[in-house]
Structure formats: structure tokens, C-alpha cells
Design a protein around this motif. Structure first.
Motif, PDB file in Angstrom:
ATOM      1  N   PHE A 165      -3.974   1.971  -0.329  1.00 44.48           N
ATOM      2  CA  PHE A 165      -4.302   0.735  -1.043  1.00 44.48           C
ATOM      3  C   PHE A 165      -5.795   0.428  -0.963  1.00 44.48           C
ATOM      4  N   THR A 211      -6.761 -10.060  -1.795  1.00 47.41           N
ATOM      5  CA  THR A 211      -7.636  -9.749  -2.931  1.00 47.41           C
ATOM      6  C   THR A 211      -8.170 -11.023  -3.571  1.00 47.41           C
ATOM      7  N   LYS A 266      -1.277  -8.264  -0.267  1.00 45.54           N
ATOM      8  CA  LYS A 266      -2.338  -7.676  -1.084  1.00 45.54           C
ATOM      9  C   LYS A 266      -2.924  -8.709  -2.041  1.00 45.54           C
TER      10      LYS A 266
END
Length: 681
Positions: free
Chosen positions: A370, A297, A293
């Protein structure tokens, strides 16, 4: 005494050199530069330079149009002469014209600029190179001491714009280094099509709506942006090239941006996003971790800050922004912060297993939680393929609209090719296959084909097993092996797909196992360079297409096969059943039933229907562009996500699977129904 003119040489039919030229495995690739000039007597001087990467051959000529005709008529007549001369020259020597750059000197450019009607014959010459000679045409303003020098300069330029190591017209993909904007068709220098060509393939109500919406966008100066992860490879990139090409002809401010490639991130987006959403893996090693993640990101935000952020002239004044799939969706919060008035559309192209995404604790549930909770929920509209099971949980009804994928009837993937073109690309395919130690396509044998990326969801092992079963049946009928069809498995790669090489090697290993060894020399497997015409030609040469995907969004290869009147045998996966009329344009088989596919191959020839389904227009670029322009004008005008659905009747689709057989009903509607209802109101 008039100056001595250099001319192209032409080989005499039947001469030893003519025969020798035709013994080449593949015709030699050449690149042309054409320079045009009006002389002081009103005649048109023109020169053409042929360049193969080493040597130039030059041709100079004067065109004297019919007496008393305008410059416009002269240019129209000149087109015939140039096309005939270069066509005869390339055919005589068995050359292949890959690209051509057409231009004028400064004086002639001023003549053309003074009379805007004169630009049309120059563009017409370009489109004739595209359709008549299968050469990719470019337009450029030329400079030089003579026409021949200008033509030679143009030939070198077009050579530099292409990828000469691959046979086939493959312009280099150009991306702006400052903003990562995809400069489609070499930033507009390539000119293959005019609006009239799109109009000829579109019904009048749709075409009129397209022009009206384009005019509205121009009057209101709307700015539309697309974002995704890669400029080449896969259906999304193909659609965006076609969309931008048409929008440019319409004069609409529409641009397309991609992220800077990062192989580590692409492992995440392909194996832990794409494959997990499709449910093709249940291996826990592909569950998204916090480190994944963070890396993804940070990559999205770094691209935003470097290329598209404040002061870059990209997001700041955009009106409508379309996010293709989740690869760069982490920039949505940044978009909201920088430009709160921009409307964001999330376009979902893949099959999202909503049944699995609704089961708490599943990989799909955690992944969607998510992406939706942190990023995608900030979009104004969620566009899905028209399959209820693709709409994941927690997406509000007010944000959902439906749109199928599209292809382009006029680009290299679908345009008509003559018999010489088909034979050329068969030889190109065979060279690619030989380089990969695979057998090629034999000239006089039929073959069945599946064109797809080498991807775990595409069902390639099922294709091979179904082919084996078909061959067993033919052997039992006593048909000579040399008369039995071959199998062709091929497709392009994509820089954001790390699975391609892995799956390709698995396919090669499978063919070498005992059950398939008797037929291995008749199975052609090739990863192909990004030549659209190459795929078009091998598909046109087949007698039947397969699409045995276990998981699928809305497969444009099915649309492309049907547009070439090729019957399709496919699994009932994803959006494919919406594309095929079972028993008429193809045969639908339950997923995993390879014996059913083998049996269907035995009678598929009876389904060679040449009826064009009128509803199929929705699967092509002009219709799709109406959808996008309608959404842009509605969202930008009303300023809220419900605008497109306000006061519109709804149409039920089957519903979204929520797990354990539970179905949540939807009243989602096709985007097309909104503007079609307006037209009939």
C-alpha cells in the motif's frame, strides 16, 4: 552625585540563610534578562533582572574596559564580568538559571550593526551561558525607558518562552500557525552554539567539505525541506532540531515542517505502521483496513492543502524534499503534481522486516504494498539505515543509499555537565519519579540504566528480568542489598506514540509481580519531561547502559552512551551491532538471552574504554549534514535519482532477506562514500 545603583544580594558563605538555601530539595528556578548599552563616555552600562515568575531582583552596573581598547575588546571583557556576577549570585542563593535573554537597546544595536564584529561577543556571551552555567540563552532587541526596564522585559520574555512547571531548561516548541514550520530554537532567538564549536568536534576534511557544500547551496539558492509527524519526542525530531540549528549557522535555506496532530491517525501510524513493520505484533486486529487507509490519506492531504499546498510558499519552489518515515508520505503524489522538478528523498528510520514484507498475504506485505505502490515509489531516493534486512522488497537498487542515524555532541543530550549540574538533575529526576510513585536514584549507589521510549519493541521486560538475575547473583555473593546497583528505566514521550502510556503501565504491573517484588524498591521507572539535560545527566551518572531492544533501527542512545564512555550491553538487534565493538566498548548478546545480560553486568566495569573511535564522527550532526547537503547538491543539479550513484564504485552489504531464507544481494553504498571518494579522487 552618581545615581544609586541596585545590586544583587549575595549570601555570606556559612550564614544561616546560606545554609537554609542549600536545604531546598531542588534549587529555585530563575530567568534572567540582560540589557547592554554603550554610554556617551564609551563605557558600557548593563543591567540584569532576575525573575522567578513572581518577583524581580535587579542589578545595575557600569563596565569600564581597559584603557585604549576597542568596543570589541570591551565586550569580550564584559562577558567575564556578567558571567561571574550572575554565577556568584545564583550559587549564593542556590538558584538555578534556566534561561537568559540578552539584548541591546536601539542605539547600541546600531553601534553593533555598524561594526559586524561586535555581534560575536554577544553571541559568545550566549554560548558561555550555555556551556558554563547550563542556561539556555536567547538574543532579542529590547525597548524600554531604562536599562533595568529592558532587562525586566527580557526576563519576562524568556520566562514566557520556557515551561516553568518543569525543572530543567525546556524551551517551548514553537510551530508557525500558517505553515506548521517548526521554529527551531524559538525561530533562531535561542543561540547556544557557534560554528567554531562544531568545527572543534569535527575533523578537517569533513569540516572543509561541509563549508564547501554549504557555499554551493547558498550560491545556487537551493531550498531544502524536511517533513515528519511531530516536532518533539523520538530520535527523528532530535536529529532535525540539530540539523536545522547547524544549517541556520551555515546560512543554508533548510526548513522543517510537521503535520497537525490527530490522535486517531497516530494510532494507525504507530500500531499499524511502525509496530507492524518491526514485527512486534502478529495480532490481526492491527492489519491495515480500508477505513484506516482512507483516514490516514485524508489527514495527509488535508495537511498538505492547509499548510503546504499551492501558494503557501513551501512546496512551490522547493528543490529537495526529505520525507522522514511513512507518517506523512501520502503527500508525495501531491508534491509531484505541484512541483514536478523537486527531488524527493524518502528517509526510512525504522526497522522494516523485509523478510516478512516479502511474504505475500502477511500484514507487512500488504502494508508495504500500500505505502510503496501508492506513495513512496514516487520518491527519487530511498535512504536506509546500513542494515540490509531493513530494505524492503520492490525498492529498485538505483534508488537505495545508506546512512546511519546521528546525534549532536553539543546539545543538551550530550554536552558536558559539572558535578553541581549532575546533582541538580538527579534531584529533578527524583522529583519526577516521586510524582509517579517510583523510588528515586540514591546519591551514593551505582545504577544501570536503559533510556528508551516505553515501546513494545524496546525489550523493557527483558531489562527487568536481566536485572533480577544480576541481583540474584549479587545476593549469592553476600553483597549487602544497600550496596547493590539500582535499575533506572526512563525516557521521553511523543505525541504520535499512543503506546507509551500502555507500555508504561505494563512495566509498573510487571515490577509488582512476585519474582520482582524483592527488588521493586530499587527499580526507578519514570516518564520524563522533554529536558535533554535531564537525560544527559542520568546517563552520565550510570555505570553501564543497556539497550535490549528486540527490534531497532539505529539506536542513537547507544551512540550517546558510548560518547560518554559508558559501556553498553545490548542485543544484536537492527543497527546496534554496527555501533558497538563487542568486547571493547560494550557486549553484544543474542536477543532474548536475559541470563547472558545478567552475567555481562558482572564484568562490564572492565570495559570502560576511553578511546574515541574516529569512525564515530559519522554518527554526529556535522558529518550527517555533509551527507544531506551532498545529496541535495547532486540531486538538484543532475535532476534524476541515479545522480548520486552515477559512475561510483559499489560496495556489497549482506543482502536483504526475502523470506524463507532467500537473500537478494544489494550493492547499496553509504552516502558518505560518494563525497569521500570525490575528496580522494
Amino acid at each position: 552625585m552618581p545615581p544609586l545603583r541596585r545590586k544583587f544580594s549575595f549570601l555570606e558563605t556559612g550564614s544561616p540563610r546560606y545554609i537554609l538555601a542549600r536545604n531546598k530539595a531542588i534549587p529555585k528556578s530563575i530567568y534572567l534578562g540582560v540589557a547592554i548599552s554603550f554610554d556617551k563616555n564609551g563605557d558600557i552600562e548593563w543591567a540584569c533582572s532576575s525573575y522567578d515568575g513572581t518577583d524581580f531582583q535587579n542589578h545595575e552596573d557600569t563596565f569600564k574596559g581597559s584603557s585604549g581598547v576597542s568596543n570589541l575588546e570591551q565586550l569580550n571583557q564584559l562577558n567575564d564580568q556578567i558571567i561571574n556576577v550572575v554565577g556568584e549570585y545564583s550559587n549564593s542563593h542556590n538558584f538555578r538559571i534556566q534561561g537568559v535573554c540578552i539584548g541591546c537597546d536601539e542605539a547600541t544595536s546600531k553601534v553593533i550593526e555598524a561594526d559586524p564584529a561586535l555581534i560575536n561577543p554577544v553571541r559568545e556571551m550566549c554560548t558561555r551561558f550555555w556551556f558554563d552555567l547550563d542556561a539556555t540563552p536567547c538574543i532579542y532587541k529590547l525597548r524600554g525607558l531604562s536599562l533595568t526596564e529592558e532587562a525586566a522585559s527580557a526576563a519576562r520574555k524568556v520566562y514566557d518562552w520556557f515551561t516553568p512547571q518543569f525543572p530543567g531548561s525546556i524551551p517551548r516548541i514553537s510551530v508557525d500557525p500558517d505553515t506548521n514550520e517548526v521554529q527551531v530554537d524559538m525561530d533562531g532567538h535561542c543561540h547556544m552554539l557557534d560554528l567554531k564549536h562544531f568545527e572543534d568536534t569535527t575533523d578537517k576534511p569533513t569540516w572543509d567539505k561541509l563549508l564547501a557544500l554549504a557555499d554551493e547551496c547558498k550560491q545556487r539558492k537551493l531550498k531544502i525541506l524536511f517533513f515528519n509527524s511531530t516536532p518533539q519526542g523520538g530520535g527523528v525530531a532530535l536529529m532535525r532540531h540539530a540539523t536545522i540549528r547547524l544549517m541556520r549557522l551555515l546560512g543554508v535555506d533548510c526548513r522543517w515542517f510537521v503535520a497537525k496532530p490527530n490522535p486517531d491517525v497516530f494510532v494507525i501510524t504507530k500500531r499499524k505502521f511502525h509496530n507492524v513493520f518491526q514485527g512486534v505484533t502478529d495480532d490481526e486486529q492491527y492489519r491495515l483496513q480500508q477505513a484506516d487507509k482512507d483516514l490516514w490519506t485524508e489527514w495527509c492531504e488535508a495537511n498538505f492543502d492547509q499548510y503546504w499546498g499551492k501558494g503557501k510558499g513551501v512546496i512551490d519552489d522547493a528543490d529537495v524534499i526529505i520525507m522522514d518515515d511513512p507518517q506523512v508520505s501520502a503527500i508525495i503524489p501531491r508534491i509531484r503534481k505541484l512541483n514536478p522538478t523537486a527531488r524527493v528523498i524518502y528517509r526510512s528510520h525504522i526497522e522494516i522486516r523485509s523478510d516478512l514484507a516479502s511474504i505475500e498475504g502477511s500484514m507487512q506485505y500488504d502494508l508495504w504494498d500500500f505505502l510503496w505502490g501508492g506513495f513512496i515509489n514516487q520518491s527519487d531516493l530511498f535512504i536506509s539505515h546500513p542494515v540490509a534486512g531493513f530494505i524492503p522488497p520492490r525498492v529498485p537498487h538505483s534508488k537505495v543509499a545508506l546512512m546511519p542515524a546521528a546525534t549532536d555532541e553539543l546539545d543538551g543530550l550530550n554536552k558536558r555537565l559539572n558535578s553541581a549540574d549532575l546533582e541538580y538533575y538527579r534531584r529533578v529526576f527524583n522529583r519526577c519519579a516521586e510524582d509517579q510513585a517510583s523510588p528515586g536514584i540514591q546519591k551514593d549507589r551505582p545504577y544501570v540504566i536503559q533510556i528508551a521510549r516505553f515501546d513494545p519493541a524496546k525489550g523493557i521486560p527483558d531489562v527487568i528480568e536481566a536485572y533480577r538475575g544480576f541481583r540474584v547473583q549479587l545476593d549469592a555473593m553476600g553483597i549487602e542489598p544497600s550496596l547493590q546497583p539500582q535499575l533506572v528505566l526512563c525516557g521521553h514521550g511523543s505525541i504520535d506514540d499512543p503506546d507509551g502510556t500502555v507500555v508504561y503501565q505494563q512495566v509498573i504491573d510487571l515490577i509488582c509481580t512476585a519474582p520482582y517484588q524483592p527488588y521493586a524498591r530499587d527499580i526507578c521507572v519514570a516518564r520524563l519531561p522533554a529536558s535533554d539535560q535531564l537525560l544527559c545527566a542520568v546517563l552520565r551518572g550510570s555505570f553501564c547502559a543497556l539497550q535490549l531492544s528486540h527490534r531497532e533501527g539505529f539506536e542513537v542512545k547507544v551512540t550517546e552512551s558510548l560518547s560518554k564512555y559508558k559501556p553498553v550491553i545490548a542485543y544484536r538487534s537492527g543497527g546496534i551491532p554496527l555501533q558497538i565493538e563487542d568486547g571493547k566498548t560494550g557486549i553484544l548478546i543474542e536477543r532474548g538471552n536475559t541470563q547472558g545480560v545478567s552475567d555481562a553486568l558482572g564484568f562490564i566495569e572492565t570495559l570502560r574504554s576511553k578511546e574515541q573511535d574516529s569512525k564515530r564522527q559519522q554518527y554526529f550532526t556535522p558529518f550527517q549534514s555533509v551527507n544531506w547537503l551532498y545529496l541535495a547538491t547532486q540531486l538538484a543539479y543532475k535532476g534524476k535519482s541515479e545522480a548520486a550513484a552515477e559512475n561510483q564504485p559499489s560496495t556489497d552489504i549482506d543482502g536483504t532477506y526475502m523470506g524463507d531464507g532467500q537473500i537478494r544481494k544489494w550493492n547499496a553504498q553509504y552516502v558518505r562514500s560518494f563525497w569521500q571518494n570525490e575528496a580522494t579522487a
